[in-house]
Design a protein around this motif. Structure first.
Motif, short mmCIF file in Angstrom:
data_model
loop_
_atom_site.label_atom_id
_atom_site.label_comp_id
_atom_site.label_asym_id
_atom_site.label_seq_id
_atom_site.Cartn_x
_atom_site.Cartn_y
_atom_site.Cartn_z
N ARG A 147 48.48 26.93 31.59
CA ARG A 147 47.94 26.72 33.25
C ARG A 147 49.02 26.31 33.77
O ARG A 147 50.37 25.94 33.29
N ARG B 42 48.14 24.75 42.36
CA ARG B 42 47.29 25.84 41.64
C ARG B 42 47.73 27.41 42.10
O ARG B 42 48.49 27.45 43.42
N VAL B 43 47.26 28.27 41.15
CA VAL B 43 47.62 29.69 41.72
C VAL B 43 46.68 30.12 43.11
O VAL B 43 45.42 29.65 43.17
N SER C 166 42.78 40.27 44.46
CA SER C 166 41.46 39.73 44.66
C SER C 166 40.62 40.54 45.76
O SER C 166 41.05 40.89 46.91
N LEU D 227 48.97 37.36 35.22
CA LEU D 227 47.96 36.66 36.16
C LEU D 227 46.68 37.87 36.01
O LEU D 227 47.03 39.05 35.84
N THR E 165 42.99 38.90 37.63
CA THR E 165 41.92 38.76 38.77
C THR E 165 40.55 39.52 38.44
O THR E 165 40.73 40.96 38.41
N THR F 235 42.21 34.99 41.43
CA THR F 235 43.49 35.22 40.49
C THR F 235 43.62 33.76 39.76
O THR F 235 43.53 32.83 40.31
N ARG F 236 43.93 34.07 38.57
CA ARG F 236 44.25 33.08 37.38
C ARG F 236 45.35 33.13 36.57
O ARG F 236 45.54 34.42 36.19
#
Lengths: 166, 166, 166
Positions: free
Chosen positions: A126, B126-127, B155, C117, C119, C125-126
């Motif tokens: 993270r 955070r992203v 996205s 990353l 999505t 997106t994470r």
């Protein structure tokens, strides 16, 4: 021509490549947990600070980490090795946008963005911390070293798990 | 030899270094909130778009942001400065994988990946958004400027808090 | 002078620029979903592994992905194209801190950090996966190719949705 002059006479591009290499070495050293090698990136008298951007911009001296010599950096490393109260985790540092800001009396000003990612032993990776490096470098024995390294992070929230250098 | 010819005659590596510098300056300008300087990275007639990848790939013109001249970029900056309905936050942009795709009639095509990180005033980083820059650059008065900058994000979800440029 | 000699005789900086280009091409190929082109970054006999750092460091051979030739990489691509059991998603790879570690008998050792990353089609997106590339490259027909590419990720947790290469 001494080593310091060689760096100062480099054109902007050779200097950026030298900095790319230096920052790659620096983050690699930390990412691999090779902390004993970390103080060697600094000059004997040096400043290493991790400070929230809000404090930095309002001129508040309050830092989360403050070391004022290579010996203090070494003490930090000893403390890291002796501490076992924190949950095991890996930290990885990504660097972007390295910028040469110029020379002042043999001191090179450099700025870059960093993103630190954290992975607990049995958890997912993270975002941990992001901010900018505001660095001043000088040439010692032919190598660029940090005379001052400020890690100015974007959050006003102090990360509780700030155990390792950035 | 004019400045445009100098860039066009650069070998791939010098050009990549010039682009590294340009993208570092560009993100630094935005990360520092120095928005008034942002339009100066563009030519007078220009296109700046933030567009979801799905729309981009299916040829839908629908963009989340669309500016079609440097004056429109300047209007955007005025709007940012006058708006106070959004919660204060910092955005930091990381850039990776800058690729020179070639020259067409004096226009340089460049592609890169970006990651935008967001930090609310009292929250954690955070992203926020990730995607690719698809850019077309040209040389004006000796400097590379964006004639077109597309920020194509991965996205399909439009970020509600897209207040600052990418 | 053959192509292999040209790379070996490059100074550190030219070589780093060549590697910057290669890694930008590599991630771009994958980020664009151009998987059929992916095996061409490798030599015919090659090793491609995705492995948790814990296994890697304790010498356990257990990998999450293991391919031992370019043909196996091609099989993987066929499998990706035929699989439709996973939710559609985009993966973007950011690379940082590319480091040349040296040459051994015509094989170049390179290390870099990556951040992947993810999505989902209708999601945000994470962070998906982060780790290091530990690569060995060789020159084939004038181009640097991966003879071995290890993606050593920081988590001990195997990502369930590891469908695409890193």
């Amino acid at each position: 021509m001494g080593a310091a002059e060689i760096y100062r006479s480099m054109d902007g591009r050779d200097l950026r490549l030298a900095l790319d290499e230096l920052y790659a070495d620096y983050t690699n050293c930390l990412d691999e947990g090779d902390f004993e090698r970390w103080p060697e990136f600094f000059t004997d008298a040096c400043v290493y600070k991790i400070i929230p951007r809000e404090n930095y911009e309002s001129g508040l001296p309050l830092a989360v980490w403050l070391c004022e010599s290579k010996d203090m950096l070494k003490d930090r490393v000893v403390a890291i090795r002796q501490t076992s109260m924190y949950a095991p985790r890996l930290v990885r540092r990504m660097v972007s946008s390295i910028r040469v800001e110029g020379w002042d009396d043999g001191v090179l000003r450099v700025r870059a963005s960093y993103l630190a990612l954290e992975t607990p032993l049995d958890g997912a990776t993270r975002v941990f911390n992001a901010g900018k490096y505001q660095d001043r470098l000088t040439v010692v024995a032919g190598r660029l070293k940090f005379k001052e390294k400020l890690c100015v992070f974007d959050s006003a929230l102090v990360p509780t798990s700030l155990i390792f250098p950035l």
